[in-house]
Scaffold this motif. Sequence first.
Motif, PDB file in Angstrom:
ATOM      1  N   ASP A  71      34.712  37.287  54.747  1.00 34.20           N
ATOM      2  CA  ASP A  71      34.410  36.106  53.989  1.00 34.20           C
ATOM      3  C   ASP A  71      33.200  36.515  52.940  1.00 34.20           C
ATOM      4  OD1 ASP A  71      35.801  34.678  55.681  1.00 34.20           O
ATOM      5  OD2 ASP A  71      34.241  34.105  56.979  1.00 34.20           O
ATOM      6  N   GLU A  72      32.493  37.231  53.299  1.00 30.66           N
ATOM      7  CA  GLU A  72      31.486  37.916  52.053  1.00 30.66           C
ATOM      8  C   GLU A  72      32.379  38.487  51.002  1.00 30.66           C
ATOM      9  OE1 GLU A  72      28.567  41.497  52.018  1.00 30.66           O
ATOM     10  OE2 GLU A  72      28.317  40.239  53.724  1.00 30.66           O
ATOM     11  N   ARG A 130      34.334  37.728  45.386  1.00 31.69           N
ATOM     12  CA  ARG A 130      35.358  37.795  44.444  1.00 31.69           C
ATOM     13  C   ARG A 130      35.717  36.220  43.604  1.00 31.69           C
ATOM     14  NH1 ARG A 130      41.468  38.758  46.903  1.00 31.69           N
ATOM     15  NH2 ARG A 130      42.350  37.379  45.377  1.00 31.69           N
ATOM     16  N   ASN A 131      35.593  35.563  44.504  1.00 34.15           N
ATOM     17  CA  ASN A 131      35.705  34.127  44.127  1.00 34.15           C
ATOM     18  C   ASN A 131      34.474  33.589  42.914  1.00 34.15           C
ATOM     19  OD1 ASN A 131      37.832  33.378  45.626  1.00 34.15           O
ATOM     20  ND2 ASN A 131      36.868  32.380  47.261  1.00 34.15           N
ATOM     21  N   ALA A 132      33.380  34.092  43.111  1.00 34.31           N
ATOM     22  CA  ALA A 132      32.089  33.787  42.225  1.00 34.31           C
ATOM     23  C   ALA A 132      32.761  34.562  40.801  1.00 34.31           C
ATOM     24  CB  ALA A 132      30.988  34.351  43.033  1.00 34.31           C
TER      25      ALA A 132
END
Length: 54
Positions: free
Chosen positions: A42-43, A48-50
């Motif tokens: 999740d981290e 990656r999404n940021a």
Amino acid sequence: MRKEKWIQLIGFSATLIGLGATLLSDWVNDQKMNEKITEKIDEKLSVRNAKEES
């Protein structure tokens, strides 16, 4: 029952309890490891999404 039979029964019971405790301990450790793995995934996904949003 004779004393020898009681001693055997107590020894057998102690063995079963020890086996159960070992299995339970292994299961708990697996659950903790799965939680850590999920947390790390999740981290990394949030990082990656940021980056993708930037």
